[in-house]
Enzyme design. Sequence first.
Site, PDB file in Angstrom:
ATOM      1  N   GLN A 124      58.245  34.698  41.094  1.00 29.30           N
ATOM      2  CA  GLN A 124      58.977  33.600  40.457  1.00 29.30           C
ATOM      3  C   GLN A 124      58.040  32.692  39.656  1.00 29.30           C
ATOM      4  OE1 GLN A 124      58.732  34.117  43.723  1.00 29.30           O
ATOM      5  NE2 GLN A 124      58.554  32.223  44.918  1.00 29.30           N
ATOM      6  N   GLN A 132      32.184  42.718  50.276  1.00 33.34           N
ATOM      7  CA  GLN A 132      33.419  43.164  49.645  1.00 33.34           C
ATOM      8  C   GLN A 132      34.420  43.673  50.683  1.00 33.34           C
ATOM      9  OE1 GLN A 132      33.790  42.439  46.232  1.00 33.34           O
ATOM     10  NE2 GLN A 132      32.026  41.404  47.059  1.00 33.34           N
ATOM     11  N   HIS A 190      37.000  41.301  52.123  1.00 32.04           N
ATOM     12  CA  HIS A 190      38.069  40.767  51.278  1.00 32.04           C
ATOM     13  C   HIS A 190      39.430  41.227  51.772  1.00 32.04           C
ATOM     14  CE1 HIS A 190      36.736  38.353  47.920  1.00 32.04           C
ATOM     15  NE2 HIS A 190      35.702  39.140  47.738  1.00 32.04           N
ATOM     16  N   GLU A 242      33.305  47.510  39.745  1.00 34.36           N
ATOM     17  CA  GLU A 242      33.493  46.098  39.440  1.00 34.36           C
ATOM     18  C   GLU A 242      32.158  45.363  39.553  1.00 34.36           C
ATOM     19  OE1 GLU A 242      36.128  42.302  41.119  1.00 34.36           O
ATOM     20  OE2 GLU A 242      35.761  44.044  42.401  1.00 34.36           O
ATOM     21  N   HIS A 243      31.499  45.504  40.694  1.00 33.80           N
ATOM     22  CA  HIS A 243      30.189  44.891  40.933  1.00 33.80           C
ATOM     23  C   HIS A 243      29.162  45.996  41.159  1.00 33.80           C
ATOM     24  CE1 HIS A 243      33.168  42.016  42.783  1.00 33.80           C
ATOM     25  NE2 HIS A 243      32.568  41.212  41.919  1.00 33.80           N
ATOM     26  N   ASP A 294      29.996  35.635  42.752  1.00 36.13           N
ATOM     27  CA  ASP A 294      31.346  35.210  43.109  1.00 36.13           C
ATOM     28  C   ASP A 294      31.528  33.711  42.974  1.00 36.13           C
ATOM     29  OD1 ASP A 294      32.614  37.570  43.601  1.00 36.13           O
ATOM     30  OD2 ASP A 294      32.395  37.515  45.766  1.00 36.13           O
ATOM     31  N   HIS A 344      55.125  47.863  -2.754  1.00 37.91           N
ATOM     32  CA  HIS A 344      53.728  47.513  -2.485  1.00 37.91           C
ATOM     33  C   HIS A 344      52.903  47.680  -3.767  1.00 37.91           C
ATOM     34  CE1 HIS A 344      54.771  47.759   1.775  1.00 37.91           C
ATOM     35  NE2 HIS A 344      53.537  47.394   2.119  1.00 37.91           N
TER      36      HIS A 344
END
Length: 434
Positions: free
Chosen positions: A195, A263, A266, A331-332, A365, A424
């Site tokens: 939402q 990691q 997480h 990612e890392h 981070d 054109h």
Amino acid sequence: MSDMIARLDANQPDFAERLDALLAWDSVSDHHVADVVTEILAAVRSRGDAAVLEYTNRFDRRSADSVAALEISQAQLQAALSEISPAQREALETAAERVRRYHQRQRQESWQYTEADGTVLGQQITAMEKVGLYVPGGKASYPSSVLMNAIPAKVAGVDEVVMVVPAPDDRLNPMVLAAAAIAGVDRVFTVGGAQAVAALAYGTETVPRVDKIVGPGNIFVATAKRAVFGQVAIDMIAGPSEILVICDGETDPEWIAYDLFSQAEHDEQAQSILLCPDAKYLDQVAEAMARLLPQLSRADIARESLAQRGALIKVDSLEQAVTLSNRIAPEHLELSVADPDALLPKIRHAGAIFMGRHTPEALGDYCAGPNHVLPTSGTARFSSPLGVYDFQKRSSIINCSPSGASVLGKVASVLARSEDLEAHAISAERRILD
């Protein structure tokens, strides 16, 4: 220990298949989630505030009587700054200053050049007007994400940053609000889920429509962001956190164990992988992980992450490790080796590269300066970290002199007629001087 994390050898006959299975992940594939999100998006688009209020009260166990009542004032943000400890405020301000300083170097400026005949060509750089920032609430609250998303937008010159953050059971993390105050967030609504994404994408009577939505969220948020893309820009569909460590076997094994844990803690789908040519060192890291893991407050989450998606991989050499790293596109990426600069030119695909033994991913981070919003799930092959450039747009500038228009008109005429686009051609020909 064998049950805690997989042990692989890059020269195993079935290594490619096992690596593919380890890396496999699909963020938005649940049909039930998609159906729920579709219903919410349609309701918010058609009923605006009423639908946002209804879903927020239901999903977050709130009893608000209007969306306006869900907005946090600037005075409340400043009050949160006073509520947190001096150490917390200093850490946020230090991190914010480093993030701001780094991202100021990314600002692009408009440019033009004039050709010999007086024709001017160039590019105008402008910032987006409004940007929406989604900040997770509930299970996890990340003030660092507020800094990493809001500050580049402000450096880019965005007029208004609108933050949405869920407040289940009316609970809010003061650190998140304090970070919003420090980062210069303009408006904050305590709304979350699909939402919130819908409100930002379509606009309601109270929540402004934005040009782009950034920030991480759960599978409902990710699904909603994917669904509204095109109506509004998004940063990315983020997958679970990932770390890949290339180590030469000389770093303290406990350091590497904690880097992998950083990691894994997480969430259960996070991924931690170590590549090393020294089998005995892999044994040492495995032993350190088994010994240290039970001491973590999030040990259960890390244990499942390591068991499902972690791996200690034996390679022949650092060169083979780099080849594998480029295949994974993490990612890392930590280059925990004696000479990281020697490997750096060979790295083709990585969200962020952490150089040397004293540069753990955790510093990136929070406070190193570069952005921690990074491409995941192999998308570093074609994507980049979030930055100022994500909030700036480029408009081409073309200003033909009469002689320039005459020369270009002849070229355009030939090309247009070869494409059977007569208007054109005529439009261009009318500018020809001879």
